[in-house]
Motif scaffolding. Structure first.
Motif, short mmCIF file in Angstrom:
data_model
loop_
_atom_site.label_atom_id
_atom_site.label_comp_id
_atom_site.label_asym_id
_atom_site.label_seq_id
_atom_site.Cartn_x
_atom_site.Cartn_y
_atom_site.Cartn_z
N SER A 69 49.97 34.01 57.86
CA SER A 69 51.37 33.84 57.41
C SER A 69 51.85 35.06 56.65
N ALA A 70 50.96 35.73 55.91
CA ALA A 70 51.36 36.93 55.15
C ALA A 70 51.38 38.18 56.03
N PHE A 71 50.46 38.23 57.00
CA PHE A 71 50.38 39.41 57.88
C PHE A 71 50.36 38.93 59.34
N PRO A 72 51.47 38.57 59.87
CA PRO A 72 51.52 38.01 61.24
C PRO A 72 51.15 39.03 62.31
N ASP A 73 51.14 40.32 62.02
CA ASP A 73 50.83 41.33 63.03
C ASP A 73 49.33 41.52 63.24
N ALA A 74 48.48 40.88 62.43
CA ALA A 74 47.03 41.04 62.57
C ALA A 74 46.55 40.48 63.90
N VAL A 75 45.71 41.23 64.56
CA VAL A 75 45.24 40.80 65.88
C VAL A 75 44.13 39.75 65.76
N ALA A 76 43.14 40.01 64.92
CA ALA A 76 42.02 39.08 64.75
C ALA A 76 41.68 38.97 63.27
N VAL A 77 41.12 37.85 62.91
CA VAL A 77 40.73 37.60 61.52
C VAL A 77 39.22 37.40 61.48
N ALA A 78 38.50 38.40 60.98
CA ALA A 78 37.04 38.32 60.85
C ALA A 78 36.63 37.96 59.44
N ASP A 79 37.27 38.61 58.45
CA ASP A 79 36.97 38.37 57.04
C ASP A 79 38.30 38.36 56.31
N PRO A 80 38.91 37.19 56.14
CA PRO A 80 40.26 37.14 55.56
C PRO A 80 40.33 37.74 54.16
N VAL A 81 39.28 37.61 53.34
CA VAL A 81 39.31 38.15 51.97
C VAL A 81 39.35 39.67 52.02
N LEU A 82 38.45 40.28 52.78
CA LEU A 82 38.41 41.75 52.86
C LEU A 82 39.66 42.29 53.53
N GLN A 83 40.12 41.62 54.59
CA GLN A 83 41.31 42.09 55.28
C GLN A 83 42.55 41.98 54.38
N THR A 84 42.61 40.95 53.55
CA THR A 84 43.74 40.80 52.62
C THR A 84 43.74 41.93 51.60
N ARG A 85 42.54 42.28 51.08
CA ARG A 85 42.46 43.40 50.12
C ARG A 85 42.97 44.70 50.76
N ARG A 86 42.54 44.93 52.00
CA ARG A 86 42.95 46.18 52.65
C ARG A 86 44.45 46.21 52.93
N GLN A 87 45.01 45.07 53.31
CA GLN A 87 46.46 45.03 53.56
C GLN A 87 47.24 45.24 52.27
N LEU A 88 46.73 44.64 51.17
CA LEU A 88 47.41 44.84 49.88
C LEU A 88 47.32 46.30 49.44
N ALA A 89 46.14 46.92 49.62
CA ALA A 89 46.02 48.33 49.27
C ALA A 89 46.96 49.19 50.12
N LYS A 90 47.08 48.87 51.40
CA LYS A 90 47.97 49.61 52.29
C LYS A 90 49.43 49.46 51.86
N ALA A 91 49.80 48.23 51.46
CA ALA A 91 51.18 47.98 51.01
C ALA A 91 51.47 48.73 49.72
N ARG A 92 50.49 48.74 48.79
CA ARG A 92 50.70 49.46 47.54
C ARG A 92 50.86 50.97 47.80
N HIS A 93 49.99 51.48 48.68
CA HIS A 93 50.09 52.91 48.99
C HIS A 93 51.44 53.25 49.63
N ALA A 94 51.97 52.34 50.49
CA ALA A 94 53.28 52.56 51.10
C ALA A 94 54.39 52.58 50.08
N ALA A 95 54.17 51.83 49.00
CA ALA A 95 55.18 51.79 47.92
C ALA A 95 54.87 52.80 46.83
N ASN A 96 53.95 53.75 47.10
CA ASN A 96 53.57 54.78 46.12
C ASN A 96 53.04 54.16 44.82
#
Length: 403
Positions: free
Chosen positions: A293-320
């Protein structure tokens, strides 16, 4: 308590025997015949060996602590018999004047009788020799005599078979025993004579003249009429404990209770394990649903906790904005955490994808533990090797992750 007493001629094939049964009512029932015809169900079974098939002798053994070993007794018998020690079963009966009194019998023949009796359902509890079933009093010997030969008991643990004699002449073996007793100043005051039948009774006066010892006529006595509990066993095997029927019933009930408790405990553990597995599956499904629901573009979910951390880090980096797993942020927290640990010498530092590795030079166990505590307090997940090197030797590596 019923008692079955079996006379066992070791020199014969174990096919038939004589026996006597003492029942619970003090009744005596003698018999003979094939082994398969032996009475069954006796509470106690005794095996009686002939006097001529058991050697009772003294031996001087070396001093040892504890119980004499079977091997030591066998080699002591070998010196007396000049035979293979493995061919004999040797038992220690007791001690007389510092010497050990041993009973020696054929191991193979005794085992063959035990096996034959076991095959018909008769378990032997104890083994006795008819020599030591004669009564004995202080200062007196006992002699069983059938008119031609017999056996004599000379003490609590000593005795043996005699050779032939007749009505006028006592057996030579008895005369030799008395000569040995005179040499040791241990001559008995009298000999109790148990004649097998009235016709077997010798000329008492003639025997007394030949032996130089008084003869006292005693009642007829043999292995059939000996007391129900002879004092001296000649087998060195431990008694096998056989519980009563009531004890077996109690233990059977306890066993069923323990088995039921074990089954219930195992069932409870299985149910609890299944419940925890179900909860874990449900939690994972909830995390996957929230991640999608938070990242609908994800193709597969192997480790939701780790993938959530990486998406949050990517979002923070995009927002400087900095992320807790960035190198600068982690380095600042490490420096702050180790500021009050000046003795910690950093040998090397590496960083990759939110994971920082520290190599400390020769820290020692105490310092490693202190550094670990500081980093955990700073919010890091710390992986420490199982055993840190001793102070002054090598390095230790710590792996950090930001939660």
């Amino acid at each position: 308590m019923s008692l079955l007493r079996i006379f066992c001629p070791l020199s014969a094939v174990p096919a038939s025997c004589e026996w006597v049964l003492f029942d619970d009512s003090a009744g005596v029932h003698p018999g003979d015949g094939a082994l398969a015809q032996l009475p069954q169900g006796a509470a106690q079974v005794e095996l009686v060996l002939a006097a001529s098939q058991v050697l009772i002798a003294r031996a001087r053994l070396p001093a040892t602590r504890g119980r004499r070993s079977a091997a030591l007794l066998a080699y002591a018998a070998e010196e007396m018999l000049a035979s293979d020690p493995d061919a004999n079963q040797v038992s220690r009966l007791g001690q007389v004047d510092g010497d050990e009194v041993l009973a020696v019998m054929s191991r193979q023949r005794l085992q063959s009788w035990r096996a034959a009796l076991g095959a018909v359902g008769v378990h032997v509890d104890a083994v006795y020799c008819e020599t030591l079933m004669l009564p004995v009093q202080s200062g007196e010997w006992s002699l069983a005599w059938n008119g031609q030969e017999g056996y004599v008991r000379t003490g609590e643990f000593e005795g043996g078979a005699t050779d032939c004699g007749d009505r006028q002449t006592p057996p030579l073996a008895l005369q030799l025993l008395l000569e040995g007793a005179r040499a040791h100043d241990a001559v008995p005051t009298s000999i109790a004579l148990h004649a097998a039948t009235p016709a077997a009774q010798p000329d008492v006066e003639a025997w007394q003249r030949n032996l130089g010892v008084g003869i006292r006529l005693a009642p007829q006595l043999d292995w059939r009429t000996a007391p129900a509990k002879p004092a001296v066993r000649i087998d060195q095997e431990r008694e096998h404990w056989r519980p009563s029927a009531a004890a077996l019933m109690r233990w059977r009930q306890i066993g069923w209770i323990l088995l039921a408790a074990l089954v219930l405990h195992s069932a409870a553990l299985l149910v609890d394990r299944m419940r925890l597995a179900s909860e874990q599956h449900q939690l994972r499904q909830q995390m996957e649903v929230r991640f999608r629901s938070a990242f609908p573009d994800a193709v597969a979910v192997a480790d939701p906790v780790l993938q959530t951390r990486r998406q949050l880090a990517k979002a923070r980096h995009a927002a400087n904005q900095p992320d807790a797993g960035d190198f600068q942020v982690m380095l600042g927290r490490v420096v702050a955490a180790l500021a009050d640990v000046p003795t910690a010498q950093l040998h090397a530092l590496s960083y990759e994808d939110g994971r920082m590795t520290l190599e400390l030079s020769a820290p020692g166990d105490t310092l490693v533990r202190r550094v670990e505590v500081r980093l955990i307090q700073a919010g890091f997940d710390v992986q420490v090797p199982q055993a840190a090197p001793r102070a002054g030797h090598g390095t230790v590596t710590l792996t950090l992750r930001s939660p």
